[in-house]
Design a protein around this motif. Sequence first.
Motif, PDB file in Angstrom:
ATOM      1  N   LEU A 151       0.819  -1.213   0.000  1.00 57.64           N
ATOM      2  CA  LEU A 151       0.000   0.000   0.000  1.00 57.64           C
ATOM      3  C   LEU A 151       0.849   1.258   0.000  1.00 57.64           C
ATOM      4  O   LEU A 151       0.426   2.301  -0.529  1.00 57.64           O
ATOM      5  N   ASN A 152       2.031   1.197   0.566  1.00 61.19           N
ATOM      6  CA  ASN A 152       2.938   2.351   0.518  1.00 61.19           C
ATOM      7  C   ASN A 152       3.339   2.658  -0.910  1.00 61.19           C
ATOM      8  O   ASN A 152       3.589   3.816  -1.262  1.00 61.19           O
ATOM      9  N   ARG A 153       3.379   1.631  -1.745  1.00 61.31           N
ATOM     10  CA  ARG A 153       3.770   1.818  -3.139  1.00 61.31           C
ATOM     11  C   ARG A 153       2.577   2.014  -4.059  1.00 61.31           C
ATOM     12  O   ARG A 153       2.711   2.549  -5.140  1.00 61.31           O
ATOM     13  N   SER A 210     -10.187  -2.129  11.028  1.00 61.61           N
ATOM     14  CA  SER A 210     -10.691  -3.062  10.031  1.00 61.61           C
ATOM     15  C   SER A 210     -11.756  -2.401   9.167  1.00 61.61           C
ATOM     16  O   SER A 210     -11.735  -2.508   7.931  1.00 61.61           O
ATOM     17  N   PHE A 211     -12.675  -1.701   9.815  1.00 59.15           N
ATOM     18  CA  PHE A 211     -13.758  -1.046   9.071  1.00 59.15           C
ATOM     19  C   PHE A 211     -13.221   0.052   8.171  1.00 59.15           C
ATOM     20  O   PHE A 211     -13.704   0.244   7.048  1.00 59.15           O
ATOM     21  N   ALA A 212     -12.194   0.780   8.647  1.00 58.27           N
ATOM     22  CA  ALA A 212     -11.606   1.850   7.839  1.00 58.27           C
ATOM     23  C   ALA A 212     -10.977   1.277   6.569  1.00 58.27           C
ATOM     24  O   ALA A 212     -11.162   1.825   5.467  1.00 58.27           O
ATOM     25  N   TYR A 213     -10.244   0.185   6.712  1.00 54.85           N
ATOM     26  CA  TYR A 213      -9.658  -0.446   5.528  1.00 54.85           C
ATOM     27  C   TYR A 213     -10.762  -0.983   4.609  1.00 54.85           C
ATOM     28  O   TYR A 213     -10.667  -0.878   3.379  1.00 54.85           O
ATOM     29  N   ASP A 242     -16.717 -12.235   0.440  1.00 51.16           N
ATOM     30  CA  ASP A 242     -15.857 -12.208   1.627  1.00 51.16           C
ATOM     31  C   ASP A 242     -15.820 -10.821   2.258  1.00 51.16           C
ATOM     32  O   ASP A 242     -15.755 -10.687   3.486  1.00 51.16           O
ATOM     33  N   ALA A 243     -15.904  -9.773   1.427  1.00 54.68           N
ATOM     34  CA  ALA A 243     -15.905  -8.413   1.964  1.00 54.68           C
ATOM     35  C   ALA A 243     -17.224  -8.106   2.679  1.00 54.68           C
ATOM     36  O   ALA A 243     -17.238  -7.457   3.737  1.00 54.68           O
ATOM     37  N   LEU A 278      -5.885  -3.668   0.586  1.00 55.17           N
ATOM     38  CA  LEU A 278      -6.764  -3.042   1.575  1.00 55.17           C
ATOM     39  C   LEU A 278      -7.681  -4.076   2.225  1.00 55.17           C
ATOM     40  O   LEU A 278      -7.877  -4.075   3.442  1.00 55.17           O
ATOM     41  N   LEU A 279      -8.241  -4.953   1.403  1.00 51.30           N
ATOM     42  CA  LEU A 279      -9.130  -5.986   1.946  1.00 51.30           C
ATOM     43  C   LEU A 279      -8.364  -6.948   2.854  1.00 51.30           C
ATOM     44  O   LEU A 279      -8.864  -7.333   3.925  1.00 51.30           O
ATOM     45  N   GLU A 280      -7.169  -7.318   2.448  1.00 54.59           N
ATOM     46  CA  GLU A 280      -6.366  -8.208   3.284  1.00 54.59           C
ATOM     47  C   GLU A 280      -6.015  -7.548   4.613  1.00 54.59           C
ATOM     48  O   GLU A 280      -6.031  -8.200   5.669  1.00 54.59           O
ATOM     49  N   MET A 281      -5.713  -6.266   4.585  1.00 54.66           N
ATOM     50  CA  MET A 281      -5.433  -5.554   5.833  1.00 54.66           C
ATOM     51  C   MET A 281      -6.681  -5.497   6.706  1.00 54.66           C
ATOM     52  O   MET A 281      -6.598  -5.638   7.938  1.00 54.66           O
ATOM     53  N   ALA A 282      -7.831  -5.298   6.086  1.00 54.64           N
ATOM     54  CA  ALA A 282      -9.083  -5.268   6.853  1.00 54.64           C
ATOM     55  C   ALA A 282      -9.304  -6.609   7.558  1.00 54.64           C
ATOM     56  O   ALA A 282      -9.715  -6.650   8.729  1.00 54.64           O
ATOM     57  N   LYS A 283      -9.004  -7.694   6.874  1.00 51.00           N
ATOM     58  CA  LYS A 283      -9.182  -9.025   7.468  1.00 51.00           C
ATOM     59  C   LYS A 283      -8.214  -9.249   8.628  1.00 51.00           C
ATOM     60  O   LYS A 283      -8.586  -9.814   9.663  1.00 51.00           O
ATOM     61  N   LEU A 284      -6.968  -8.806   8.459  1.00 50.04           N
ATOM     62  CA  LEU A 284      -5.992  -8.988   9.528  1.00 50.04           C
ATOM     63  C   LEU A 284      -6.325  -8.132  10.741  1.00 50.04           C
ATOM     64  O   LEU A 284      -6.157  -8.571  11.888  1.00 50.04           O
TER      65      LEU A 284
END
Length: 272
Positions: free
Chosen positions: A183-185, A209-212, A226-227, A193-199
Amino acid sequence: MIVKIVTVKTFSILIILLMLSACETSSTSRTVSSNSGSRITSSGDFNRAKAAKIRLGAGLQYLQAGSLKNAKRHLDKALEFGENSGAIHFALAYYYELVKEFPKAKKSYKKALKLDSKNPDFLNGYASYLCGQKDFKQADEYFQKAISTPVYPEVASAFLNAGVCAKRNNQFDIASEYFRKALNRNSKLSLALLEMAKLQFRDEKYERSFAYLKRFESMIKNPRADALWLGLRVSFFQKDRDAKASYANKLEHLFPDSNETAEYLDNKSQWM
């Protein structure tokens, strides 16, 4: 996504393949250098290089449409006309992986890398294949090779795939770090983003999680099961009844046969 079930790996590999196809079709000389650094030469009145590029492009279009039989037919012809094209071997490797002919997939990936051992797209794709075979250690080694390639345009994809692989290996902290680097790149890399939300949900950090998740939703046209399932559960823990009801309704009506809907319905009283 292109084939019936969208996965991070499928998404990333098809992007790579389509880019390689674009590179392959950009040259007009009789002796053509492919993206892999290998050379295809034409002979006589029949331009084998051009025929190989056309067949490769057609094969990728059929892969994108999920028409695997037609994809294979065109990719075989592409190989017949351009056996020294790394991009063609790479595309064939991905086809074989899709149809679960793994020994042939590995052989084709290795052939592509033999033709161009430093091609970051090939390294990224082969690393993803190794991850799918649960060879996590070697997969990460190849991801690192791809990531360390100077000025690699798709480095965010490599970080994303590396994160998915680490997550599959239950290395959640490492996965999170890879997703952040992706995401930095590329801050608009929706799947990261979705993977970060899951983690974040896994770590019970529901606001994050909700923000991501909302950032992910702002970047896609069509919902994913899944989302929606994640949104329903996050809303439950945030005690947001309206959002929870909205996610539940979309999940049931848009994806009635999905695993996520089945899991929700099996425990509906718990979530509602």
